[in-house]
Design a protein around this motif. Structure first.
Motif, PDB file in Angstrom:
ATOM      1  N   UNK A   1       9.277   8.795  41.423  1.00 17.31           N
ATOM      2  CA  UNK A   1       8.971  10.114  41.906  1.00 17.31           C
ATOM      3  C   UNK A   1       9.243  10.237  43.396  1.00 17.31           C
ATOM      4  N   UNK A   2       9.144   9.187  44.087  1.00 11.50           N
ATOM      5  CA  UNK A   2       9.445   9.220  45.508  1.00 11.50           C
ATOM      6  C   UNK A   2      10.915   9.501  45.753  1.00 11.50           C
ATOM      7  N   UNK A   3      11.796   9.094  44.822  1.00  8.48           N
ATOM      8  CA  UNK A   3      13.215   9.382  44.962  1.00  8.48           C
ATOM      9  C   UNK A   3      13.455  10.876  44.878  1.00  8.48           C
ATOM     10  N   UNK A   4      12.804  11.539  43.961  1.00  6.49           N
ATOM     11  CA  UNK A   4      12.940  12.998  43.838  1.00  6.49           C
ATOM     12  C   UNK A   4      12.418  13.706  45.082  1.00  6.49           C
ATOM     13  N   UNK A   5      11.357  13.169  45.657  1.00  6.52           N
ATOM     14  CA  UNK A   5      10.794  13.755  46.868  1.00  6.52           C
ATOM     15  C   UNK A   5      11.765  13.607  48.027  1.00  6.52           C
ATOM     16  N   UNK A   6      12.409  12.432  48.117  1.00  6.93           N
ATOM     17  CA  UNK A   6      13.389  12.226  49.182  1.00  6.93           C
ATOM     18  C   UNK A   6      14.589  13.170  49.035  1.00  6.93           C
ATOM     19  N   UNK A   7      15.066  13.348  47.828  1.00  6.34           N
ATOM     20  CA  UNK A   7      16.201  14.247  47.582  1.00  6.34           C
ATOM     21  C   UNK A   7      15.827  15.674  47.971  1.00  6.34           C
ATOM     22  N   UNK A   8      14.617  16.075  47.626  1.00  8.75           N
ATOM     23  CA  UNK A   8      14.150  17.422  47.965  1.00  8.75           C
ATOM     24  C   UNK A   8      14.046  17.584  49.475  1.00  8.75           C
ATOM     25  N   UNK A   9      13.594  16.543  50.171  1.00 13.10           N
ATOM     26  CA  UNK A   9      13.454  16.618  51.634  1.00 13.10           C
ATOM     27  C   UNK A   9      14.825  16.707  52.293  1.00 13.10           C
ATOM     28  N   UNK A  10      15.793  15.905  51.822  1.00 11.01           N
ATOM     29  CA  UNK A  10      17.148  15.937  52.390  1.00 11.01           C
ATOM     30  C   UNK A  10      17.786  17.296  52.120  1.00 11.01           C
ATOM     31  N   UNK A  11      17.590  17.841  50.949  1.00 18.66           N
ATOM     32  CA  UNK A  11      18.138  19.155  50.604  1.00 18.66           C
ATOM     33  C   UNK A  11      17.525  20.234  51.493  1.00 18.66           C
ATOM     34  N   UNK A  12      16.236  20.144  51.739  1.00 17.86           N
ATOM     35  CA  UNK A  12      15.553  21.123  52.591  1.00 17.86           C
ATOM     36  C   UNK A  12      16.066  21.052  54.017  1.00 17.86           C
ATOM     37  N   UNK A  13      16.266  19.832  54.523  1.00 14.02           N
ATOM     38  CA  UNK A  13      16.786  19.664  55.888  1.00 14.02           C
ATOM     39  C   UNK A  13      18.209  20.209  55.972  1.00 14.02           C
ATOM     40  N   UNK A  14      19.047  19.925  54.970  1.00 13.13           N
ATOM     41  CA  UNK A  14      20.425  20.417  54.962  1.00 13.13           C
ATOM     42  C   UNK A  14      20.446  21.942  54.909  1.00 13.13           C
ATOM     43  N   UNK A  15      19.602  22.530  54.098  1.00  9.75           N
ATOM     44  CA  UNK A  15      19.530  23.981  53.982  1.00  9.75           C
ATOM     45  C   UNK A  15      19.050  24.594  55.291  1.00  9.75           C
ATOM     46  N   UNK A  16      18.065  24.009  55.905  1.00  9.76           N
ATOM     47  CA  UNK A  16      17.553  24.512  57.188  1.00  9.76           C
ATOM     48  C   UNK A  16      18.626  24.405  58.263  1.00  9.76           C
ATOM     49  N   UNK A  17      19.363  23.307  58.275  1.00  9.82           N
ATOM     50  CA  UNK A  17      20.438  23.131  59.258  1.00  9.82           C
ATOM     51  C   UNK A  17      21.519  24.186  59.065  1.00  9.82           C
TER      52      UNK A  17
END
Length: 177
Positions: A1-17
């Motif tokens: 589940x931590x892998x899914x959380x990391x993917x979501x965090x990277x996606x959020x950072x990319x979207x914000x950027x």
């Protein structure tokens, strides 16, 4: 589940950027347009100002036209090479660096103008019996001599007004009495 959380965090950072970069682009998108307007000559003197400066210098350029496009001042008309170069120098004195000199250089053939005038006068029936002398110097056509009636002076003027290449027509005719 931590892998899914990391993917979501990277996606959020990319979207914000991406959103931040888009906002910066939109905010500064008008600057290239301002630069393009400046390069296109918006800050350059008006065409009419340049045209007045050239005309006031008394250069012999006929049908002078001054236009600006894309930061280039375009000169059109007809005149000698020296007048065309002096017109370019006047434009550059306003701080303009790009000038398209499209002024046609026409040489004046006084002899051809004189012959054309003589043909025209000889072909004008109203001038039969008149003694006329035709000269041309620097494009100025001069007709002198004697006519029988005053109306023949007008006939000579009318015959010569459309001689190609003549810059001016001077009629100095006297009536024989």
């Amino acid at each position: 589940m931590t892998t899914n959380l990391r993917i979501a965090a990277v996606t959020a950072v990319a979207l914000a950027s991406s959103i931040v970069l888009f906002a910066v682009y939109v905010r500064h998108a008008s600057q290239p347009a301002q630069l393009a307007r400046s390069l296109a000559g918006v800050n350059a003197p008006a065409d009419s100002t340049i045209e007045r400066a050239i005309l006031s210098s008394r250069l012999t350029i006929e049908n002078l036209s001054v236009r600006s496009a894309g930061g280039i001042v375009i000169l059109r008309g007809s005149g000698d090479a020296e007048a065309a170069q002096r017109a370019v120098d006047i434009v550059k004195s306003f701080g303009v660096s790009r000038v398209a000199n499209l002024i046609r250089h026409e040489t004046i053939d006084d002899e051809a103008i004189r012959r054309a005038a003589e043909r025209e006068l000889a072909g004008t029936a109203a001038l039969d019996g008149c003694l006329l002398r035709v000269e041309c110097r620097n494009g100025v056509l001069s007709v002198s001599g004697t006519v029988q009636r005053e109306l023949q002076k007008d006939a000579a003027r009318m015959a010569l007004r459309n001689i190609r290449g003549a810059r001016e027509v001077k009629v100095n005719l006297s009536t024989s009495s």
